[in-house]
Design an enzyme around this catalytic site. Structure first.
Site, mmCIF file in Angstrom:
data_model
loop_
_atom_site.group_PDB
_atom_site.id
_atom_site.type_symbol
_atom_site.label_atom_id
_atom_site.label_comp_id
_atom_site.label_asym_id
_atom_site.label_seq_id
_atom_site.Cartn_x
_atom_site.Cartn_y
_atom_site.Cartn_z
ATOM 1 N N GLY A 28 0.793 -1.222 0.000
ATOM 2 C CA GLY A 28 0.000 0.000 0.000
ATOM 3 C C GLY A 28 0.825 1.272 0.000
ATOM 4 O O GLY A 28 0.324 2.344 0.304
ATOM 5 N N ASP A 47 1.266 -1.331 -13.615
ATOM 6 C CA ASP A 47 2.040 -1.991 -12.564
ATOM 7 C C ASP A 47 2.556 -3.349 -13.015
ATOM 8 O O ASP A 47 3.720 -3.698 -12.794
ATOM 9 C CB ASP A 47 1.180 -2.176 -11.309
ATOM 10 C CG ASP A 47 0.729 -0.853 -10.721
ATOM 11 O OD1 ASP A 47 1.198 0.195 -11.192
ATOM 12 O OD2 ASP A 47 -0.090 -0.883 -9.787
HETATM 13 P P1 ADP Z 1 0.115 -1.704 -3.571
HETATM 14 O O1 ADP Z 1 0.321 -0.255 -3.866
HETATM 15 O O2 ADP Z 1 1.084 -2.200 -2.548
HETATM 16 O O3 ADP Z 1 0.087 -2.545 -4.799
HETATM 17 P P2 ADP Z 1 -2.589 -2.609 -3.455
HETATM 18 O O4 ADP Z 1 -3.762 -2.225 -2.630
HETATM 19 O O5 ADP Z 1 -2.693 -2.557 -4.933
HETATM 20 O O6 ADP Z 1 -1.331 -1.792 -2.918
HETATM 21 O O7 ADP Z 1 -2.214 -4.110 -3.115
HETATM 22 C C1 ADP Z 1 -1.970 -4.496 -1.783
HETATM 23 C C2 ADP Z 1 -2.682 -5.794 -1.505
HETATM 24 O O8 ADP Z 1 -2.028 -6.867 -2.198
HETATM 25 C C3 ADP Z 1 -2.620 -6.191 -0.050
HETATM 26 O O9 ADP Z 1 -3.645 -5.555 0.702
HETATM 27 C C4 ADP Z 1 -2.803 -7.693 -0.147
HETATM 28 O O10 ADP Z 1 -4.177 -8.014 -0.290
HETATM 29 C C5 ADP Z 1 -2.075 -8.040 -1.433
HETATM 30 N N1 ADP Z 1 -0.682 -8.439 -1.152
HETATM 31 C C6 ADP Z 1 0.443 -7.748 -1.457
HETATM 32 N N2 ADP Z 1 1.540 -8.426 -1.045
HETATM 33 C C7 ADP Z 1 1.097 -9.542 -0.467
HETATM 34 C C8 ADP Z 1 1.727 -10.651 0.184
HETATM 35 N N3 ADP Z 1 3.057 -10.743 0.315
HETATM 36 N N4 ADP Z 1 0.938 -11.636 0.662
HETATM 37 C C9 ADP Z 1 -0.390 -11.573 0.522
HETATM 38 N N5 ADP Z 1 -1.038 -10.563 -0.038
HETATM 39 C C10 ADP Z 1 -0.319 -9.552 -0.540
HETATM 40 MG MG MG Z 2 -1.331 -2.276 -6.370
#
Ligand code: ADP
Ligand code: MG
Length: 381
Positions: free
Chosen positions: A121, A171
């Site tokens: 996030g 992305d």
């Molecule tokens: P970001 O900017 O980090 O991409 P997003 O809201 O698009 O933010 O994605 C974040 C979401 O991706 C998390 O809330 C989770 O649901 C999932 N996620 C990211 N990394 C992991 C991980 N290592 N394990 C499980 N879920 C993950």
């Molecule tokens: Mg994202």
């Protein structure tokens, strides 16, 4: 059995242009998400993450029920999985959808364990990293032979339809096509890409990330409203997408649109041009020539697109005041991180100044680190 990993990304410039069929210039970063994956014989898929206490397991054949292609309505009625699990399970679902049903029926079951060093996030796309790592693993273990663009598309489909986050393709393309010391110049309409040498290290420059710690959420109204403004703008101007609008069309846009929609459109149109200018400046003069474009991009997001927050403005202003060559918020906005292009020797001074400014403003302590343009997905073990 093996371990595959894929990187997060930082966007150098080109924000909210992707879903307008425009241009973006992100680069993959050294922070990666790893997926340890092994085949199983019972046709089930199990995902675990250091992120979550409990693994999630379903039958591969149930993925189509879990994520019906008619979208969110079916998902609301059907069985649900925790949101994080919808990313890797959604990638498996999207990849199965690329082959005939009889062939998908022959795919072996899968155990996936995920660990990540990409901050979640923060605008560094931990989501594309988890999709990319899962996609790279399944591509090899299921013998799919898909290229980087197809894997990016599967990741996007997982995110849009399985998770329900209405994001563009930037992305995933940045993660799957990343190369060391280069950015991915992406035309979001044609999906054509060009690797753009950045030369940061050679120029003695670092990219400092200032993660405000303020969580953004794609599902919040702000993101949807921006997209709707862009769609209204394109419709009013009679074009398929804002990509087809140039700066010369802006006076006409000002007549046709209300003030808010006009400023949203102006951001996208000028940002597309800034991406093209950045690519040209890098080629002609190197990375020291792009600072003003980064600064103009931030001002446009702050004033026209209105997606910055006081923490991001403080990060950018402070970095610039202490010698950064350029700085801007990166990612979707409403939180997340800023990036600053900083001389190697000045990184400690800029970092210290940002920390002090945050403390004085009463903001939560920011998380500061440098990112290095890095390679895309690969098999680690
Ligand atoms: P970001 O900017 O980090 O991409 P997003 O809201 O698009 O933010 O994605 C974040 C979401 O991706 C998390 O809330 C989770 O649901 C999932 N996620 C990211 N990394 C992991 C991980 N290592 N394990 C499980 N879920 C993950
Ligand atoms: Mg994202």
């Amino acid at each position: 059995m093996g371990v595959w990993s894929a990187p997060g990304r930082a966007n150098l410039i080109g924000e909210h242009t992707d879903y307008n069929d425009g241009f973006v210039l992100p680069f993959a970063i050294q922070h990666r998400t790893a997926a340890a994956v092994r085949l199983r014989v019972d046709g089930r898929i199990r995902v675990a993450s250091t992120f979550a206490e409990e693994p999630v397991e379903v039958a591969l054949d149930d993925l189509e029920t879990l994520f019906p292609s008619d979208g969110a309505a079916g998902r609301a009625q059907g069985p649900t999985v925790p949101e994080w699990a919808a990313y890797p399970l959604g990638v498996a679902w999207a990849l199965r959808a690329l082959v005939p049903a009889w062939a998908a029926g022959t795919f072996a079951g899968i155990d996936i364990a995920i660990a990540s060093e990409v901050p979640v996030g923060a605008g560094l796309s931990s989501s594309a990293a988890i999709e990319g790592a899962t996609g790279a693993a399944l591509n090899e273990l299921w013998g799919l032979g898909l290229d980087a663009v197809s894997l990016a598309q599967a990741g996007r489909r997982a995110e849009n339809e399985a998770v329900g986050a209405p994001t563009g393709i930037m992305d995933q393309m940045a993660s799957t096509l990343g190369q060391a010391d280069a950015a991915v110049f992406l035309d979001c309409r044609t999906l054509e890409t060009r690797s753009i040498p950045l030369g940061f290290a050679e120029a003695g420059l670092e990219v400092l990330v200032i993660d405000t710690g303020v969580k953004h959420a794609h599902s919040t109204g702000g993101y949807r409203e921006r997209r709707e403004s862009c769609e209204r703008g394109a419709a009013a101007l009679g074009v398929a997408a804002l990509r087809d609008v140039t700066e010369a069309d802006l006076p006409r846009a000002a007549e046709l649109l209300d003030d808010v929609d006009f400023r949203r459109v102006r951001h996208v149109v000028t940002e597309d041009q800034r991406v093209l200018d950045t690519v040209a400046a890098l080629a002609a003069h190197g990375p020291r020539a792009i600072g003003d474009l980064l600064v103009a991009s931030h001002a446009s997001m702050r004033d026209d697109f209105e997606i910055s927050i006081p923490e991001l403005d403080t990060a950018v202003d402070t970095a610039l005041a202490h010698g950064a060559i350029g700085a801007r918020m990166t990612g979707g906005g409403f939180g997340g991180a800023a990036i600053a292009l900083v001389d190697h020797d000045r990184v400690p001074a800029v970092s210290e100044a940002v920390r002090t400014a945050f403390a004085e403003a009463g903001f939560a302590e920011p998380h500061l680190f440098t990112v290095v343009p890095s390679a895309g997905p690969h098999r680690d073990v």
